[in-house]
Motif scaffolding. Structure first.
Motif, short mmCIF file in Angstrom:
data_model
loop_
_atom_site.label_atom_id
_atom_site.label_comp_id
_atom_site.label_asym_id
_atom_site.label_seq_id
_atom_site.Cartn_x
_atom_site.Cartn_y
_atom_site.Cartn_z
N GLY A 173 -12.37 66.73 36.19
CA GLY A 173 -11.39 67.82 34.99
C GLY A 173 -12.02 67.50 33.55
O GLY A 173 -11.23 68.37 32.09
N GLY A 174 -13.22 66.54 33.63
CA GLY A 174 -13.09 65.94 31.93
C GLY A 174 -14.58 66.67 31.56
O GLY A 174 -14.84 67.80 32.32
N ASN A 175 -15.34 66.54 30.73
CA ASN A 175 -16.16 67.38 29.83
C ASN A 175 -17.28 67.33 29.92
O ASN A 175 -17.15 66.15 31.27
CB ASN A 175 -16.11 66.97 27.93
N THR A 176 -18.07 68.23 30.64
CA THR A 176 -19.36 68.36 31.41
C THR A 176 -20.75 68.73 30.76
O THR A 176 -21.64 68.75 31.18
CB THR A 176 -19.15 69.35 32.62
N SER A 177 -20.51 69.19 29.65
CA SER A 177 -20.85 69.38 28.42
C SER A 177 -21.88 67.62 27.14
O SER A 177 -21.30 66.82 27.79
CB SER A 177 -20.94 70.38 27.60
N PRO A 178 -23.50 67.56 27.49
CA PRO A 178 -24.02 66.04 26.78
C PRO A 178 -23.64 66.46 25.40
O PRO A 178 -23.70 67.71 25.05
CB PRO A 178 -25.33 66.31 27.55
N LEU A 179 -23.43 65.57 25.16
CA LEU A 179 -23.35 65.57 23.31
C LEU A 179 -24.90 66.03 22.70
O LEU A 179 -26.01 65.38 22.40
CB LEU A 179 -22.62 63.71 22.82
N ILE A 180 -24.13 66.48 21.84
CA ILE A 180 -25.66 66.49 20.79
C ILE A 180 -24.45 66.32 19.02
O ILE A 180 -24.97 66.33 18.31
CB ILE A 180 -25.82 68.47 20.53
N ILE A 181 -26.60 65.71 18.41
CA ILE A 181 -26.85 64.96 18.39
C ILE A 181 -27.60 65.10 17.10
O ILE A 181 -28.93 65.97 17.48
CB ILE A 181 -27.03 63.68 17.39
N LEU A 182 -27.63 66.11 15.72
CA LEU A 182 -28.26 67.01 15.06
C LEU A 182 -28.08 65.95 13.80
O LEU A 182 -27.64 65.40 13.24
CB LEU A 182 -27.69 68.17 14.47
N ASP A 183 -29.63 65.61 13.34
CA ASP A 183 -29.99 64.58 11.85
C ASP A 183 -29.07 63.53 12.02
O ASP A 183 -28.51 62.81 11.32
CB ASP A 183 -30.22 65.90 10.92
N GLY A 184 -29.17 63.07 13.44
CA GLY A 184 -28.29 61.58 13.57
C GLY A 184 -26.75 62.12 13.41
O GLY A 184 -26.10 60.55 13.32
#
Length: 1001
Positions: A173-184
């Protein structure tokens, strides 16, 4: 014979011209080596000619007839190319240097960078260049199938975000999307709103050791996107790239035409339209269409010969226009990158459009020798305006009715049923615009007194603003409906980063400390009105609504606090250690569980640097990696709190004032804590034969516990569920990435890149209860969760074909309905959900494989990528069904696409049953979604440097590309990868062709 002296003079002149050139040519012997000795296989080319040779086992290459002033290029994979001139020499020795990129390629690892050879975790830099000139609207579409473990889905509408996941599903039931890092900086916007041409690199952090640096949000992997920058002491470079493409559905289908639909009508009415004596195969002359359950508009259309193609009327040829302009350069103390882009994308359905305009300015300035400042500023203006016809309603329209009457006005209910004319929606005055402002400011201070010590301050402010408005005079039961809303999202982040990097003899130490905080807030206001006598002012005069006027508003805020420490150490480039500890705080958890601790450690051993490996000349690099780490997953911002909503206003008695009530809508979860994942990763990196074959292999095993889940509670509490932590899931897999260059000869090169991944998960425990006393933990059958099975286990009835005419059909079933397997073996055909449902398979695939082949000959390059997902014996399954109708009359008045294969006496081997029948147990058809797709093809030509300079350019290339050109599958419907089946309530996946140009001045 008359002597003509001018002829002699011409001959002498020609000889004088030819003789020097002839005299200056010689045979040339090249001796090619590197620091270790002769280089067999090095390629020697005389530029501008067809002369070429390959060095033998002694590193020697011989060229005949080489001019003194010729330019000779010596190259070999894994080495920097060298250009020389013979200048009268007959023997030339060349020593090649290994490519810096091969030795010292730097990847982003979170709050810093690291040389690729020093990594202890599973970090992959993606190839974003090969298919950059296709019709892809997002950078992630270019990575589809190219990185093992990174799963990128298809899109089927203009400007849509593809589904992205890393290493499968590890949560319920948690978030399934990867974390996006843009320019740190953590980026929470849509990735499709970033201009792909601005992206310099994409690094994928897959294992817990590498992604634990981002702790709380990194359980599903991390994607680090870095935008382009300018170069110091470089003259301004102006670049332009443009792409034009067209698209159509990957599946060649349509709705049934008039004659096909009339035949289908007979099949629905087969018991009356055909004779029983013939087995319902011969037409009944006594039957005509007036005896069917058709409404008057349909009967009129049959009589007057109407044949209207609803699908063609609501679709169009999609197009893509992309333009990118950038300027980059720099002085001794500063660099800059400026860019602007315009994208205009339309899908195949009417009004499916997406327009994106972006501006970017990346600046980096050395204020002093010890202080550097910079800014990454971007603006995005997005337009999704336009409302498409309802696809679900399009297939309800049969071909003998039309959307408009003789006067050109829309017919509200074309078939006479309740289904609205789907083109009513496309008549809406619809406005959907967004803009995004993203500002990253930073300063880096290198401590003058302590060598290797630096401090960096990052500040990010982001504003996402959305404006939506819609008006349609035929909505709200044809009374008219208008709405308008404004939404704003504000995000800020502050990072304090202290770094220390020093090398002491053979010891290299790097320490990173981070203290940061972020806040995210949102507010929105909307208004809706219905009932408009005059809609000429549309959504700009919502107060003119005569029936209802509603105003809504909402807001929220959430905050995070974190501290990070990382230690990296390597000894002599042979032994590596990385240790990370992160502490995260999030406001969404219970008061006593606001903070979580996420440690990780990684070890690496460069085996190829050991003395005992030096004798293996074919081995360039061999490295072993082992890592462990813990990551977390976030819950909703108010999950631990009891939430309250406002009830409808009420007047207590005549003349009393209006009162507003409040009611509790959710229970407080006073012990709600972090969902955490522990992962072990073992990896191997290798390179052989000077880079002719290289790759990496990773195996991983993870366990996620304290899963976030909405647990059912007794109804006597007044609630149905409460957010809690429970259970444990195991996730494991293998990933293999290989790069091979089977042919490197003269002007020709063939390279192959392969990305393979296999992943499986299993539920280890759930509630820990054994209420039925059978000695094993109970499953959550109602939720489809089973101990020892994958998360996507399919639990349903097994289908054994279809009941046919002439079968001994039990009561409650009919010809043309599914035959359900009876596991009871009681002697009588009895189907029950308790005894006859079984595990049929699971939704997860067995493996994914992407293979990219690239052929280069001189300035011509041809690449194609094949992508496949396979389910093995019983995996990658999904339900697939024909459109459902409540009655035979509804089925008769509607239409279907040509791929819908429904049972009839004329078609007994069909895939789908007659869905308007109501058997005792209908059953569900499950089908594997296996496919092989020719996903990307690109043919490009790069103009030679001399030719480019002749037109005033530094470089010029043109390309021809295709996407999703061929798909091989047994799946019935729009697309297996997107799970779009025969019911066809959504838009199809697109096949596209495009041409592109890329020029730099």
């Amino acid at each position: 014979m008359t002597f003509r002296p001018y002829i002699l003079l011409q001959v002498v002149a020609v000889l004088l011209v030819m003789f020097p050139a002839y005299a200056q040519k010689t045979n040339l012997r090249m001796k090619v080596s590197d620091a270790s000795g002769p280089l067999a296989g090095a390629v020697v080319i005389v530029k501008g000619t067809s002369l070429a040779a390959t060095a033998d086992s002694e590193g020697t290459a011989v060229l005949a007839g080489v001019a003194e002033d010729a330019e000779i290029e010596v190259s070999m994979m894994g080495y920097d190319a060298v250009t020389i001139r013979p200048q009268g020499r007959s023997i030339v020795e060349v020593v090649l240097q290994e490519e810096a990129q091969m030795l010292d390629e730097v990847v982003f690892i979170g709050y810093g960078t690291q040389k690729k050879k020093d990594l202890t975790g599973s970090v992959v830099r993606a190839d974003i260049e090969t298919f950059k000139q296709t019709t892809n609207a997002t950078i992630m579409e270019s990575l589809h199938g190219t990185v093992a473990g990174l799963n990128v889905g298809q899109v089927n509408s203009a400007g849509a975000n593809p589904d992205i996941s890393v290493r499968g599903q590890i949560t319920l039931g948690g978030n399934t999307s990867p974390l996006i890092i843009l320019d740190g900086i953590i980026y929470s916007g849509r990735i499709s709103d970033i201009n792909p041409a601005d992206i310099e690199s994409v690094d994928v952090l897959k294992d817990a050791s590498s992604k634990a640096i981002y702790g709380a949000q990194a359980a599903n992997g991390v994607l680090i996107l870095t935008t382009r920058s300018g170069s110091r002491e470089t003259a301004p470079r102006v670049s332009y790239s443009g792409t034009f493409g067209i698209s159509e559905p990957t599946v060649n289908t349509r709705l049934l035409g008039r004659n096909e639909w009339l035949q289908r009508l007979r099949d629905v009415e087969y018991e009356k339209a055909y004779t029983a004596e013939s087995g319902y195969l011969e037409e009944n002359p006594a039957w005509d269409y007036t005896m069917a359950q058709l409404f008057s508009p349909t009967l009129e259309g049959i009589a007057n010969g109407t044949d209207f193609d609803w699908w063609e009327a609501c679709t169009q040829t999609g197009h893509v226009f992309k333009h990118n302009v950038s300027v980059s350069g720099g002085s001794r103390t500063a660099s800059y990158f400026l860019s602007g882009s315009h994208s205009d994308i339309t899908g195949i359905t009417m009004n499916d459009s997406y327009k994106r305009n972006t501006l970017r300015a990346n600046l980096d300035i050395n204020v002093t020798s010890w202080l550097k400042t910079g800014a990454n500023l971007s603006l995005a203006f997005l337009d999704y305006s336009g409302e498409s016809p309802a696809i679900s309603s399009i297939k309800e329209m049969n071909p003998v009715v039309s959307p408009r009457d003789a006067d050109g006005n829309l017919v509200r209910n074309p078939t006479g049923q309740a289904t609205l004319n789907p083109f009513i929606y496309s008549e809406s005055d619809d406005m959907e615009k967004k803009h995004q402002i993203n500002t990253v400011l930073y300063a880096v201070l290198d401590c003058p007194w302590i060598q290797g010590l630096s401090y960096r301050l990052n500040y990010n402010y982001r504003l996402n603003a959305a404006y939506d408005a819609n008006f349609n005079s035929d909505k709200a039961n044809f009374l008219g409906r208008g709405e308008k809303s404004y939404k704003n999202n504000y995000y800020w982040l502050l990072d304090n980063i202290v770094s220390y990097n020093r090398t002491f003899n053979s010891h290299n130490v790097s320490v990173t400390l981070v203290y940061g905080a972020s806040s995210n807030s949102h507010d929105e206001t909307g208004a809706v009105g219905t009932g408009y006598a005059n809609g000429i002012l549309g959504y700009n005069r919502l107060q003119l609504a005569e029936n209802t006027q509603e105003i809504t508003s909402s807001a929220y805020s959430e905050s995070s606090l974190y501290q990070v420490g990382r230690l990296s150490y390597n000894y002599a480039g042979r032994y590596f250690l990385t240790a990370t500890l992160r502490r995260d705080g999030f406001s969404g958890f219970a008061q006593n569980h606001k903070f979580g601790i996420f440690p990780s450690v990684g070890l690496g051993w460069m085996v190829s640097e050991e003395k005992f490996m030096k004798g293996l000349k074919s081995l360039d690099e061999l490295k072993l990696r082992l890592s462990y780490g813990k990551t977390g997953n976030l819950t909703g911002r108010y999950s631990s709190l009891a939430q309250v909503s406002v009830s409808n206003p009420y007047v207590f008695g005549d003349g009393a004032s209006t009162s507003v009530g409040y009611n509790v809508t959710s229970l407080a979860s006073t012990d709600l804590s972090w969902e955490t994942t522990d992962e072990i990763n073992a990896g191997l990196d290798f390179s052989l034969w000077r880079g002719r074959l290289s790759g990496n292999i990773d195996c991983y095993l993870s366990e996620t516990h304290d899963l976030l889940w909405d647990m059912a509670v007794p109804s006597v509490t007044g609630f149905s569920e409460i957010k809690t932590n429970l259970g444990r899931i195991r996730n494991s897999g293998i990933e293999i990435m290989l790069t091979a260059k089977p042919v490197v000869s003269g002007n020709f090169e063939w390279s192959v890149q392969t990305a393979f991944s296999a992943n499986k998960n299993r539920i280890e425990t759930l509630l820990g209860e054994d209420l039925d006393g059978d000695g094993r933990e109970d499953d959550l059958i109602a939720s489809g969760l089973f101990i020892g099975q994958p998360i996507g286990a399919i639990y349903n009835y097994q289908i054994d074909g279809m009941w046919q005419l002439g079968d001994d059909i039990p009561a409650g079933w009919y010809p043309g309905t599914y035959k359900i397997h009876d596991f009871g073996n009681t002697g009588t055909y009895e189907i029950s959900k308790e005894d006859d449902r079984v595990i049929l398979g699971h939704k997860e695939p067995a493996y994914r494989l992407g293979i990219t082949n690239t052929f280069r000959y001189r300035n011509v390059s041809f690449s194609f990528m094949i992508n496949t997902i396979q389910g093995g014996r019983d995996g990658y399954m999904a339900s697939n069904s024909a459109p459902y109708y409540t009655t035979a009359g509804n089925a008769q008045n509607a239409n279907v696409f040509t791929f819908v294969d429904v049972w009839s006496p004329r078609n007994p081997d069909a895939v789908f049953p007659q869905s308007w029948l109501s058997p005792q147990v209908a059953g569900t058809f499950y089908q594997q979604r296996n496919f092989v797709r020719l996903q990307d093809v690109t043919l490009s030509y790069r103009l030679g440097r001399r030719a480019a300079k002749a037109i005033g350019a530094q470089s010029l290339s043109a390309s021809l590309s295709g996407k999703n050109l061929l798909t091989f599958t047994k799946w019935v419907g729009w697309d297996p990868e997107m799970n779009l089946g025969a019911d066809a309530v959504s838009k199809p996946v697109m096949r596209s062709w495009s041409v592109g140009i890329d020029v730099t001045f």
